[in-house]
Design a protein around this motif. Structure first.
Motif, PDB file in Angstrom:
ATOM      1  N   TYR A 109      -7.478   2.855  -3.988  1.00  0.00           N
ATOM      2  CA  TYR A 109      -8.420   2.795  -2.864  1.00  0.00           C
ATOM      3  C   TYR A 109      -8.685   4.239  -2.440  1.00  0.00           C
ATOM      4  O   TYR A 109      -7.765   4.975  -2.084  1.00  0.00           O
ATOM      5  N   LEU A 151      -5.470  -1.177   5.744  1.00  0.00           N
ATOM      6  CA  LEU A 151      -5.440  -2.205   4.694  1.00  0.00           C
ATOM      7  C   LEU A 151      -4.405  -3.284   5.002  1.00  0.00           C
ATOM      8  O   LEU A 151      -4.603  -4.460   4.693  1.00  0.00           O
ATOM      9  N   ARG A 187      -6.096   4.911   6.356  1.00  0.00           N
ATOM     10  CA  ARG A 187      -6.651   3.867   5.486  1.00  0.00           C
ATOM     11  C   ARG A 187      -5.557   2.932   4.975  1.00  0.00           C
ATOM     12  O   ARG A 187      -5.767   1.719   4.836  1.00  0.00           O
ATOM     13  N   GLU A 232      -5.144  -7.144   3.579  1.00  0.00           N
ATOM     14  CA  GLU A 232      -5.268  -6.894   2.143  1.00  0.00           C
ATOM     15  C   GLU A 232      -3.935  -6.511   1.506  1.00  0.00           C
ATOM     16  O   GLU A 232      -3.812  -6.452   0.281  1.00  0.00           O
ATOM     17  N   VAL A 271       0.855  -1.193   0.000  1.00  0.00           N
ATOM     18  CA  VAL A 271       0.000   0.000   0.000  1.00  0.00           C
ATOM     19  C   VAL A 271       0.889   1.241   0.000  1.00  0.00           C
ATOM     20  O   VAL A 271       1.837   1.330   0.787  1.00  0.00           O
TER      21      VAL A 271
END
Length: 338
Positions: free
Chosen positions: A59, A89, A85, A94, A4
């Motif tokens: 996202y 994740l 966020r 994720e 991410v």
């Protein structure tokens, strides 16, 4: 694996962050990049980069943590920020790692809150490589924890040792304690108690290290409290850039000095690269239950690309698993000295 990236964090975000993420996606086609931030803004920046790699997804996060925002405020009030966020994740499984060039305090706070610490770890620490005469010295902590106890510093030594083994390839890293003198009895109470813990641990402890000795490669790892480490890191960064600028300015004063600078160009190139933070990408927040890479606020696309590389290295080498295993085997002191 998927990493991410906080697309909105940093002085040069989102353009340089998105560009660096695209390059990382191209470099690691078997891994995924998840860009977190304002969806429309990210889409615009991706379009400017040309064809978007298939392993990049977006996202949406509507809020951005400003550099002036207090860390705790950003976590409590900006729950839909790109930093929060991004960390969530990773916490939900994720993704395996998060990369951010945004607010360091907010990134540390969000990671500690949502990822929690690894089993046995009391406080996470930021480990930053500092260029030395013979290579690099990993300094921990450089800003995550400014109220350290001896046990925290001992654990920093353990975590940095694992990181050095699996990322830098050093079989038995030498660990030093930053202090005002080499003698065993030097320093404040924190330094003296930490010296005792390190001396009785299984680490390859080489004793106290003075600030000037960091650059002489006396140790591969130097542990210190976050306040001191952060000052040390920023002072070193400023000094190196100042020296290079001063040398260039002096060399431009005459024809002969200009000629000398030109003749030394092949030597100054590698030196500048060695001092360039973008080459290292970002620094890990060791001790959290996930991989968190914190980048310089001025990170460009090259730094972001390298930060993603570092994040994948930590994940694929299972650094966190090795840290937990090593802490279980380490000589942990009694609770009354923690």
């Amino acid at each position: 694996m998927r990493v991410v990236v906080d697309a909105m964090g940093g002085d040069k975000a989102p353009r340089e962050v998105v560009m660096g993420s695209v390059r990382a996606a191209q470099q690691f086609p078997d891994d995924g990049i998840l860009l977190v931030g304002d969806e429309k803004v990210i889409e615009r920046e991706l379009a400017a980069c040309g064809t978007t790699p298939r392993n990049i997804t977006i996202y949406h996060a509507s809020q951005v943590v400003g550099m002036d925002d207090p860390a705790t405020f950003s976590i409590r009030q900006k729950t839909n920020s790109s930093i929060t966020r991004s960390v969530e994740l990773v916490a939900s499984g994720e993704a395996v790692a998060v990369v951010s060039a945004g607010h360091t305090g907010a990134t540390v706070a969000a990671s500690t809150l949502h990822l929690r610490t690894l089993k046995g770890v009391r406080r996470p620490g930021i480990a930053a490589p500092i260029p030395t005469r013979l290579g690099t010295c990993l300094v921990i902590d450089v800003g995550a924890n400014i109220a350290c106890k001896p046990l925290h510093l001992l654990q920093y030594g353990v975590m940095a040792t694992i990181y050095s083994k699996y990322i830098f390839g050093i079989k038995n890293p030498r660990v030093g304690l930053l202090n005002i003198g080499e003698e065993d009895a030097k320093g404040n109470d924190l330094a003296k108690e930490t010296f005792s813990l390190l001396s009785n641990s299984s680490l390859n402890f080489v004793g106290n290290v003075e600030g000037r000795e960091i650059f002489d490669s006396k140790a591969d790892i130097v542990v210190c409290e976050g306040f001191v480490g952060n000052v040390l890191l920023k002072f070193g960064e400023g000094l190196s850039m100042s020296l290079l600028s001063t040398i260039k300015a002096e060399a431009m004063k005459s024809f002969w000095t200009k000629l000398g600078l030109f003749l030394c160009k092949s030597a100054f190139g590698p030196l500048r690269a060695k001092m360039d933070f973008t080459e290292y990408g970002g620094v890990p927040l060791l001790g959290v239950n996930g991989v968190c890479i914190i980048c310089h606020g001025r990170s460009d696309s090259k730094a972001i690309q390298n930060a993603v590389r570092v994040a994948l290295q930590l994940s694929k080498n299972k650094v966190n698993e090795h840290i937990v295993s090593e802490l279980e085997k380490a000589n942990v002191p009694a609770a009354n000295v923690t």
